[in-house]
Design an enzyme around this catalytic site. Structure first.
Site, PDB file in Angstrom:
ATOM      1  N   TYR A   1      -2.643  -0.499  10.445  1.00  0.00           N
ATOM      2  CA  TYR A   1      -2.665  -0.975   9.059  1.00  0.00           C
ATOM      3  C   TYR A   1      -1.353  -0.637   8.360  1.00  0.00           C
ATOM      4  O   TYR A   1      -0.742  -1.503   7.705  1.00  0.00           O
ATOM      5  CB  TYR A   1      -3.839  -0.335   8.320  1.00  0.00           C
ATOM      6  CG  TYR A   1      -3.917  -0.688   6.855  1.00  0.00           C
ATOM      7  CD1 TYR A   1      -4.392  -1.934   6.452  1.00  0.00           C
ATOM      8  CD2 TYR A   1      -3.517   0.211   5.872  1.00  0.00           C
ATOM      9  CE1 TYR A   1      -4.471  -2.274   5.108  1.00  0.00           C
ATOM     10  CE2 TYR A   1      -3.593  -0.117   4.528  1.00  0.00           C
ATOM     11  CZ  TYR A   1      -4.069  -1.355   4.147  1.00  0.00           C
ATOM     12  OH  TYR A   1      -4.139  -1.680   2.818  1.00  0.00           O
TER      13      TYR A   1
ATOM     14  N   SER B   1       0.856  -1.182   0.000  1.00  0.00           N
ATOM     15  CA  SER B   1       0.000   0.000   0.000  1.00  0.00           C
ATOM     16  C   SER B   1       0.889   1.227   0.000  1.00  0.00           C
ATOM     17  O   SER B   1       2.056   1.162   0.409  1.00  0.00           O
ATOM     18  CB  SER B   1      -0.894   0.007   1.244  1.00  0.00           C
ATOM     19  OG  SER B   1      -1.548   1.243   1.407  1.00  0.00           O
TER      20      SER B   1
END
Length: 314
Positions: A164, A151
């Site tokens: 995250y 990501s």
């Protein structure tokens, strides 16, 4: 660990790469994973698509796509996947592994319960490592490829995204080590760093953040509620112009199969903009850049979904 049957260099010369080889995609029930599975199947590969339930299997099943039950945190599921590859009736090689499954549960570092920190690391990091360890023998045999879906948050951690982003930073580091360990074996390791992509998981994460915020103490409400509201609103607005999942999946399919891949690919204009800045801007300037848009927006209200689990797409 299940070992693939041995073959000789002569056998490999007689059986060059074919488009009907196997590719594993975890978290393939929807979003990026489903789009990647469909793109690979359209290229002629036989995709073993990891899903959690029979209903998800029925949704993704199609020509060239074979659903397999795969919660990457369940060892029996991972072992069954290896047996499926080893016992393939056509003795097809495993060309690539796309590690896409993931969950996203966002709250300030001080607020997010440790159980939810651990859950995200179990899915977004340790589950992928378990699959890699089980399937590497097959990829050595085929001189195949591992594609880890990270990501932009694996390079630049937004406020409220600490857990995250932590899992993605860790996946980035593990990918670097793995790439340097297995390159001499003919196995390639590639990281894809998506920015905003329109998926069900991304759409639900804001609602989950608001639900967690509603349960905060009065003191944490005072300290963080404005930041959480603004962050959720900013991210919800960015999804309206985010990359469609189908385009992201098509790009990942090309990354998984291109002859000479790069070590990393940014996916989306926001990732292509933010990731280079992290290399050149001072930390304080990056802090200001990443938080300036999270100060004034108000969130949209929505219903609260349950957290997604280890087979869900990132």
């Amino acid at each position: 660990m299940i070992r693939p049957p041995e073959d000789s260099r002569k056998d490999r010369r007689k059986n060059p790469r074919k488009a009907d080889e196997l590719v594993v995609v975890s978290g393939a029930s929807s979003g990026i994973g489903a789009a990647t599975a469909r793109a690979l199947a359209s290229m002629g590969y036989h995709v073993l698509a990891g899903v959690r339930t029979d209903s998800e299997a029925g949704t993704i099943r199609a020509g060239g796509i074979e659903p397999v039950t795969l919660d990457i945190t369940v060892p029996q599921h991972v072992e069954a996947l290896a047996r499926r590859i080893a016992d393939d009736p056509e003795r097809r090689a495993l060309r690539a592994l796309v590690n896409n499954a993931g969950i996203e549960i966002n709250a300030p570092v001080e607020v997010l319960p440790l159980a939810l920190w651990r859950e995200q690391f179990e899915v977004n990091l340790f589950g992928h490592i378990a699959v890699i360890q089980e399937l590497l023998p097959f990829l050595r045999r085929s001189r195949g490829r591992i594609v880890n879906i990270s990501s932009v948050g694996g390079v630049a951690a937004l406020p409220v995204f600490g857990a995250y982003a932590g899992t993605k930073f860790a996946l980035e580091a593990a990918s670097d080590s793995l790439r340097r360990e297995v390159s001499a074996h003919g196995v390639q390791v590639v990281v894809v760093q998506p920015g905003g992509v329109r998926t069900e998981m991304a759409a639900r994460s804001g609602d989950l953040s608001l639900e967690l915020a509603a349960g905060m103490s009065a003191e944490h409400q005072r300290l963080y509620s404005g930041l959480i509201d603004a962050t959720v609103a900013s991210n919800s607005a960015s999804l309206e112009r985010a990359l469609p999942a189908a385009k992201a999946g098509a790009k990942i399919a090309r990354v998984a199969t291109t002859p000479r891949p790069r070590a990393r690919y940014a996916l989306g204009t926001d990732a292509a903009f933010i990731i280079p800045l992290t290399r050149f801007l001072p930390a304080r300037l990056m802090d200001a850049l990443l938080t300036m848009s999270h100060r004034s927006r108000k969130p949209k209200t929505a219903s609260m979904p349950a957290p997604e689990s280890a087979g869900s797409p990132s």
